[in-house]
Enzyme design. Structure first.
Site, PDB file in Angstrom:
ATOM      1  N   HIS A  64      14.115  14.082   5.662  1.00 17.11           N
ATOM      2  CA  HIS A  64      15.053  13.128   5.041  1.00 17.11           C
ATOM      3  C   HIS A  64      16.200  12.791   5.998  1.00 17.11           C
ATOM      4  O   HIS A  64      17.218  13.482   6.034  1.00 17.11           O
ATOM      5  CB  HIS A  64      15.603  13.728   3.740  1.00 17.11           C
ATOM      6  CG  HIS A  64      16.322  12.746   2.886  1.00 17.11           C
ATOM      7  ND1 HIS A  64      16.230  12.736   1.517  1.00 17.11           N
ATOM      8  CD2 HIS A  64      17.163  11.718   3.182  1.00 17.11           C
ATOM      9  CE1 HIS A  64      16.969  11.752   1.018  1.00 17.11           C
ATOM     10  NE2 HIS A  64      17.556  11.126   2.027  1.00 17.11           N
TER      11      HIS A  64
ATOM     12  N   HIS B  71      18.428   9.305   7.903  1.00 15.25           N
ATOM     13  CA  HIS B  71      18.698   7.863   7.945  1.00 15.25           C
ATOM     14  C   HIS B  71      18.997   7.501   9.399  1.00 15.25           C
ATOM     15  O   HIS B  71      19.975   7.986   9.958  1.00 15.25           O
ATOM     16  CB  HIS B  71      19.886   7.525   7.044  1.00 15.25           C
ATOM     17  CG  HIS B  71      19.625   7.846   5.602  1.00 15.25           C
ATOM     18  ND1 HIS B  71      19.001   6.966   4.752  1.00 15.25           N
ATOM     19  CD2 HIS B  71      19.852   8.966   4.874  1.00 15.25           C
ATOM     20  CE1 HIS B  71      18.883   7.519   3.557  1.00 15.25           C
ATOM     21  NE2 HIS B  71      19.388   8.744   3.597  1.00 15.25           N
TER      22      HIS B  71
ATOM     23  N   ASN C 139      16.106   2.591   4.100  1.00 13.90           N
ATOM     24  CA  ASN C 139      17.236   1.693   3.803  1.00 13.90           C
ATOM     25  C   ASN C 139      17.799   1.072   5.086  1.00 13.90           C
ATOM     26  O   ASN C 139      18.916   1.339   5.499  1.00 13.90           O
ATOM     27  CB  ASN C 139      18.328   2.397   2.988  1.00 13.90           C
ATOM     28  CG  ASN C 139      18.831   3.664   3.633  1.00 13.90           C
ATOM     29  OD1 ASN C 139      18.156   4.254   4.474  1.00 13.90           O
ATOM     30  ND2 ASN C 139      20.013   4.091   3.265  1.00 13.90           N
TER      31      ASN C 139
ATOM     32  N   ASP D 146      14.909   5.498  -1.294  1.00 16.61           N
ATOM     33  CA  ASP D 146      16.105   6.337  -1.170  1.00 16.61           C
ATOM     34  C   ASP D 146      17.388   5.530  -0.964  1.00 16.61           C
ATOM     35  O   ASP D 146      17.419   4.553  -0.224  1.00 16.61           O
ATOM     36  CB  ASP D 146      15.971   7.358  -0.037  1.00 16.61           C
ATOM     37  CG  ASP D 146      17.115   8.350  -0.074  1.00 16.61           C
ATOM     38  OD1 ASP D 146      17.338   8.941  -1.134  1.00 16.61           O
ATOM     39  OD2 ASP D 146      17.815   8.505   0.942  1.00 16.61           O
TER      40      ASP D 146
ATOM     41  N   ASN E 107      26.199  11.281  -1.757  1.00 14.71           N
ATOM     42  CA  ASN E 107      25.577  11.012  -3.058  1.00 14.71           C
ATOM     43  C   ASN E 107      24.190  11.672  -3.095  1.00 14.71           C
ATOM     44  O   ASN E 107      23.362  11.329  -2.263  1.00 14.71           O
ATOM     45  CB  ASN E 107      25.452   9.501  -3.271  1.00 14.71           C
ATOM     46  CG  ASN E 107      24.976   9.173  -4.665  1.00 14.71           C
ATOM     47  OD1 ASN E 107      25.124   9.978  -5.581  1.00 14.71           O
ATOM     48  ND2 ASN E 107      24.359   8.015  -4.826  1.00 14.71           N
TER      49      ASN E 107
ATOM     50  N   ASP F 101      19.364  15.007   4.898  1.00 14.20           N
ATOM     51  CA  ASP F 101      19.896  13.729   4.408  1.00 14.20           C
ATOM     52  C   ASP F 101      20.915  13.172   5.421  1.00 14.20           C
ATOM     53  O   ASP F 101      21.935  12.584   5.041  1.00 14.20           O
ATOM     54  CB  ASP F 101      20.515  13.879   3.009  1.00 14.20           C
ATOM     55  CG  ASP F 101      20.739  12.535   2.316  1.00 14.20           C
ATOM     56  OD1 ASP F 101      20.389  11.487   2.902  1.00 14.20           O
ATOM     57  OD2 ASP F 101      21.281  12.541   1.194  1.00 14.20           O
TER      58      ASP F 101
ATOM     59  N   GLY G  32      27.804   9.877   2.438  1.00  8.87           N
ATOM     60  CA  GLY G  32      26.833  10.568   3.274  1.00  8.87           C
ATOM     61  C   GLY G  32      27.474  11.306   4.430  1.00  8.87           C
ATOM     62  O   GLY G  32      28.573  10.965   4.876  1.00  8.87           O
TER      63      GLY G  32
HETATM   64 ZN   LIG Z   1      19.026   9.698  -1.594  1.00 11.49          ZN
END
Ligand SMILES: [Zn+2]
Length: 393
Positions: A57, A59, A91, A148, A256, A283, A298
């Site tokens: 996970h 980004h 995303n 996500d 979040n 994350d 985040g």
């Molecule tokens: Zn998420």
């Protein structure tokens, strides 16, 4: 390459051994491999070799938000954290919801990534929650499906995605949030509850994984679902296992779902111990200083993940190192079916480190661990049989 005299993780425990890496996908482990002729021999006495760490996970922000992170800098951050495989959330812009956009991202990965980077497809077009993507067309190019950042609010669309998951044997990574509840814990709980009901009522098995579980109530629900034989796995992130909302002293503690209270943290640690939580994933969510001040949610995590978890879970005696390797490598590899390469992470458990985000390879500086002293350090990352990163003072 011959790595000598290390403690090597083999089938769930550590043994003093040598590791000979033959090529990208083949290696040999043996008590004494001195007889092998090799011109690159590295002595790793008192060091630990584990299967490459996996973060399911992250980004990476590219394409669309390259000022926050790129596939290049994100994968560099990963290698410095000992990760050899990471799974990038969808995303970004354009959304990876059709074959052209997925190819576009794959081209950047092929050009820039220094470790194995896998991408998620969106569950719905544009992550807008309205139209399901064409799962059968996209499944061979992605590691899983996720919206996500957004939940899949429509019961009907989630039901269809669960059916697709069973039909095509693909993984769903669910960001669970029910916007009709203001309390973040209720919001997370109610959306997971909805999905578990759907899983119960769909008469085929599917691959359903809950992202970033953050609260006691959600954990109890997932523990019961597992007991009931429902096909569900889940992850939590290091920050939920170390901090509570009492610790929030800056924007770099805001994400979040948000940090919970002591009761939530303790329930998550218990769930790590009893196997309810399958995976620790970061994350990793890089933002600029200005974006954080403007309320962006985040925190980054790849460069502190191993040492923070070693310090707070292993050094404290809560779990053994073997269990941490299960959570950060073995289980994510198995659940996400990460392709097998000669991927290894070398650890120095005696090292101590004060976190200074200035030195991070990520473009993000938004870490809640800033200034903290952590134990254990990644000293080498070996991906596809090659050293891609080494710690230097
Ligand atoms: Zn998420």
């Amino acid at each position: 390459m011959l790595l000598k005299n290390a403690f090597i993780y083999i089938d769930g425990s550590f043994k003093s051994s040598d590791l000979y890496i033959i090529n990208e996908t083949e290696w040999i482990i043996g008590e004494d491999l001195s007889s092998i002729k090799c011109n690159q021999i590295i002595d790793l006495s008192k060091k630990y070799i584990v299967p490459g760490l996996v973060d399911v996970h992250v980004h990476l922000r590219e394409p669309g938000f390259e000022y926050k992170e790129t596939i290049l800098t994100g994968s560099e951050s990963a290698k410095a954290g000992g990760f050899t495989s990471i799974c990038a959330m969808p995303n970004v812009t354009p959304s990876p919801d059709d074959i052209d956009n997925i190819r576009l991202i794959q081209d950047i990965v092929d050009k820039d990534a220094c470790i194995n980077v896998y991408q998620y497809s969106c569950i719905t077009e544009g992550r807008l929650g309205q139209n399901l993507v064409d799962v059968s067309k996209l499944k061979d190019f992605v590691i899983g499906f996720s919206d996500d950042g957004n939940p899949v609010s429509s019961d009907l669309i989630m039901k269809k995605m669960i059916e697709q998951s069973a039909m095509h044997d693909v993984l769903i990574a669910a960001h669970c949030e029910d916007f009709s509840y203001e309390d973040p814990r209720m919001s997370e709980y109610m959306n997971i509850k909805r999905d578990i009901e759907l899983l119960k009522n769909t008469d085929t098995s599917c691959r359903y994984h809950v992202c970033h579980v953050s609260s006691k109530k959600s954990i109890e629900l997932i523990r019961q679902a597992k007991k009931d034989g429902i096909s569900v796995t889940c992850e939590t992130a290091p920050h939920y296992l170390v901090f509570t909302k009492e610790d929030v002293i800056s924007e770099n503690f805001k994400m979040n779902p948000p940090l919970g209270d002591k009761e939530d943290k303790e329930a998550l640690i218990q769930a790590v111990c009893d196997g309810t939580i399958d995976i620790i994933a970061t994350d990793h969510a890089p933002h600029t200083y200005e974006d954080k001040l403007a309320g962006a949610m985040g925190v980054i995590g790849m460069e502190t993940s191993f040492s923070s978890m070693y310090t707070y879970l292993v050094k404290t005696g809560i779990i053994k190192l073997e269990k941490l390797i299960e959570l950060m490598s073995v289980n994510p590899s198995c659940i996400f079916r990460i392709p097998k390469y000669s991927d290894f992470t070398v650890l120095d458990l005696d090292a101590e480190n004060t976190v200074k985000s200035d030195g991070f390879l990520s473009l993000g500086r938004n870490t809640p661990f800033e200034g903290m002293t952590l134990n254990g350090r990644v000293i080498k990352t070996i991906c596809k049989g090659k050293i891609v990163w080494e710690y230097t003072q």
